[in-house]
Scaffold this motif. Structure first.
Motif, short mmCIF file in Angstrom:
data_model
loop_
_atom_site.label_atom_id
_atom_site.label_comp_id
_atom_site.label_asym_id
_atom_site.label_seq_id
_atom_site.Cartn_x
_atom_site.Cartn_y
_atom_site.Cartn_z
N GLY A 7 0.84 -1.20 0.00
CA GLY A 7 0.00 0.00 0.00
C GLY A 7 0.87 1.25 0.00
N GLN A 8 1.94 1.22 0.78
CA GLN A 8 2.86 2.38 0.81
C GLN A 8 3.51 2.60 -0.55
OE1 GLN A 8 5.81 1.75 3.81
NE2 GLN A 8 4.26 1.70 5.44
N VAL A 9 3.91 1.50 -1.15
CA VAL A 9 4.56 1.59 -2.46
C VAL A 9 3.58 2.21 -3.46
CG1 VAL A 9 5.44 0.21 -4.39
CG2 VAL A 9 6.09 -0.36 -2.06
N ARG A 10 2.34 1.79 -3.36
CA ARG A 10 1.33 2.34 -4.29
C ARG A 10 1.13 3.83 -4.06
NH1 ARG A 10 -3.17 -1.15 -6.06
NH2 ARG A 10 -4.50 0.22 -4.86
N ASP A 11 1.14 4.23 -2.77
CA ASP A 11 0.99 5.66 -2.46
C ASP A 11 2.12 6.46 -3.10
OD1 ASP A 11 -1.21 5.12 -1.05
OD2 ASP A 11 -0.27 5.24 0.93
N ALA A 57 8.56 -0.53 -14.72
CA ALA A 57 9.27 -1.56 -13.95
C ALA A 57 10.30 -0.96 -12.99
CB ALA A 57 9.94 -2.54 -14.90
N GLU A 58 11.10 -0.07 -13.50
CA GLU A 58 12.18 0.46 -12.68
C GLU A 58 11.64 1.29 -11.51
OE1 GLU A 58 15.08 -0.41 -12.31
OE2 GLU A 58 15.85 1.21 -11.05
N GLN A 59 10.62 2.08 -11.79
CA GLN A 59 10.04 2.88 -10.71
C GLN A 59 9.47 1.99 -9.61
OE1 GLN A 59 7.54 6.31 -11.46
NE2 GLN A 59 7.95 6.10 -13.64
N ILE A 60 8.81 0.92 -10.05
CA ILE A 60 8.23 0.02 -9.05
C ILE A 60 9.35 -0.61 -8.20
CG2 ILE A 60 6.95 -2.15 -8.77
CD1 ILE A 60 5.22 -1.32 -11.12
N HIS A 63 10.69 1.94 -5.68
CA HIS A 63 9.80 2.18 -4.54
C HIS A 63 9.77 0.99 -3.59
CE1 HIS A 63 8.49 6.11 -5.59
NE2 HIS A 63 8.05 5.75 -6.77
N LEU A 64 9.90 -0.20 -4.16
CA LEU A 64 9.96 -1.38 -3.29
C LEU A 64 11.21 -1.31 -2.42
CD1 LEU A 64 8.79 -4.17 -5.77
CD2 LEU A 64 7.70 -3.61 -3.61
N GLU A 65 12.30 -0.90 -3.02
CA GLU A 65 13.56 -0.78 -2.27
C GLU A 65 13.42 0.27 -1.16
OE1 GLU A 65 17.30 -0.94 -4.46
OE2 GLU A 65 16.88 -3.00 -3.81
N LYS A 66 12.78 1.38 -1.54
CA LYS A 66 12.58 2.44 -0.53
C LYS A 66 11.76 1.92 0.65
CE LYS A 66 12.56 6.66 -3.19
NZ LYS A 66 11.61 7.53 -3.83
N ALA A 67 10.84 1.01 0.34
CA ALA A 67 10.00 0.45 1.40
C ALA A 67 10.76 -0.62 2.20
CB ALA A 67 8.73 -0.13 0.80
#
Ligand SMILES: Nc1ncnc2c1ncn2[C@@H]1O[C@H](COP(=O)(O)OP(=O)(O)OP(=O)(O)O)[C@@H](O)[C@H]1O
Length: 454
Positions: A7-11, A57-60, A63-67
């Protein structure tokens, strides 16, 4: 990874890709698994999978890494069968084949995924499709069934599937309690064969009879497939008897689908039959203008010179899919080379598509060439004379019109002096039959086809 952190990644993605992109491309995605540095993300359709994989793909991944997830790679897959259905709020009890009581909402609908982009909002209406659009809108209101089935037909890429998905989206939004099932005729057959193989035919029947709205795309596919037709016929009747809405699409009118049982043809003709006509210049321009809005979001800063869209609408007069493909390529190419989209760039980058469109044969070309070949007057092509020396060339022209253009039989009939579509069908069949035995006629047709299809 928990639902919460996805959910955070989506935000975060909502902020970085913008609201439109988010609701079109990101919202339908699901994170299915995260293991060994590989995130497995599911998209509802193949098209979306490819698009998202190319563009986000890269943005996702970032953001996953950031999470806090160590992600090396994001893999995209097509989700296994999301159905186009919503659960009924007041499920009705039914009996299963095994005699137990079961609710409709227990019955899984094997629908095909809906394309999130195919909505009424994104459907451009013009003269050629206004009737089909109005009929689709009416069905999408979900009120009392006024015509059953709604039968939509038209040539390749003219928006049949788009309209069907739009109906399903709208019905779901307005009536979340309705069980709406959308699938292609091929999937219907596949499910049927599977049910036979696994001896679950009663479950199959029950499932199809439990829907409130059944939508079957490309029904011409079941022509010639006897047992599938039979089952389709029974399903169809059962739903009509219960006053459940049915929407069907095909590439031609019910009466023109070869190898479809007569009783099915006549059933399909019982409701409202509407066709999507080939696009005209205004509609093509409207569609291009709408798509350009989308691309401006994708490629900010890219300039589009005046007159390019008009040029494309004028020159590419085949189906909308080709038109869309041309625009996609044009924007991608211009952004790669960092140039403004000008007429020259369009001519350069779309030369193959433009050449293919140039080859489009019209019924008038056919009539002219055939008249020349058989040395008869052009006016006799559309006139009433029935002597064989004129009637046969006319039938040859009808046959070529049917095989070399996407015009429907009624449309061809109109261009042959207002003849009925059954006359055209008769002419086409006659030539088909004769061709097999008359080698001179077969040669003539071959030659004319080559002359016309250059
Ligand atoms: N009037 C329209 N406005 C906007 N987009 C359109 C319109 N007509 C068609 N399209 C687009 O053209 C593409 C092809 O349309 P669609 O798949 O619905 O065609 P179809 O008639 O079902 O073709 P097929 O016979 O190949 O199944 C889709 O991307 C669709 O969104």
């Amino acid at each position: 990874m928990t639902e919460e952190s996805w959910g955070q990644v989506r935000d975060e993605l909502l902020k970085s890709v913008g609201k439109n992109n988010f609701s079109t491309w990101i919202e339908p995605l699901k994170l299915a698994e995260l293991k060994g540095g590989i995130a497995r993300v599911e998209a509802p359709t193949k098209f979306m999978r490819d698009w998202v994989s190319r563009n986000f793909a890269e943005q996702i991944r970032q953001h996953l890494e950031k999470a806090g997830e160590a992600v090396e790679r994001v893999e995209f897959h097509v989700a296994s069968q999301r159905t186009a259905t919503a659960k009924p709020s007041e499920p009705r009890a039914r009996r299963t084949s095994r005699g137990q009581s079961r609710n409709n909402d227990d019955i899984d609908l094997p629908g095909a995924p809906l394309d999130a982009r195919f909505t009424f909002d994104s459907f451009v209406v013009g003269k050629p499709n206004e009737l089909a659009h109005a009929a689709a809108r009416r069905v999408a209101e979900g009120g009392p069934v006024t015509f059953n089935p709604l039968f939509l037909y038209g040539g390749v890429g003219l928006g049949k599937t788009h309209l069907m998905h739009a109906i399903a989206h709208e019905l779901q939004a307005r009536h979340p309690d309705l069980r709406v099932l959308y699938l292609s005729a091929e999937q219907f057959m596949y499910r049927f064969v599977q049910a036979l193989r696994e001896k679950q035919i009663m479950d199959f029947k029950e499932m199809f009879r439990s829907v409130d709205v059944l939508m079957v795309d490309d029904v011409q596919f079941i022509a010639g497939k006897e047992s599938t037709q039979e089952e389709f016929f029974h399903t169809f009747n059962a739903l009509v008897d219960q006053n459940k809405q049915i929407v069907i699409s095909a590439d031609r009118a019910p009466g023109e689908i070869k190898d479809l049982e007569e009783r099915i043809k006549s059933r399909l003709q019982c409701g409202l039959v509407v066709d999507l006509h080939p696009t005209d210049y205004e509609l093509r321009l409207g569609i291009l203008q709408q798509k350009v809005e989308f691309y401006r979001g994708q490629y900010p800063g890219l300039k589009l010179a005046n007159g390019v869209l008009e040029f494309l609408a004028h020159r590419i007069s085949t189906n909308v899919r080709v038109l869309e493909g041309a625009l996609t390529r044009l924007f991608a190419f211009a952004s790669l080379v960092g140039r403004e989209i000008t007429l020259e760039l369009a001519q350069d980058c779309l030369s193959d598509i433009l050449r293919a469109s140039d080859r489009k044969v019209t019924i008038e070309d056919i009539q002219r060439k055939v008249a020349e070949h058989y040395n008869i007057r052009l006016s006799d092509m559309i006139g009433p004379k029935r002597v064989r020396t004129i009637a046969r060339p006319r039938q040859v022209a009808m046959y070529l019109a049917k095989t070399l253009t996407t015009r429907s039989l009624p449309d061809i009939g109109r261009r042959f002096g207002g003849r009925d579509h059954t006359t055209i069908m008769h002419g086409v069949r006659k030539v088909e039959e004769l061709k097999a035995t008359d080698s001179q006629l077969a040669e003539d047709i071959d030659l004319l086809r080559r002359l016309l299809d250059r």
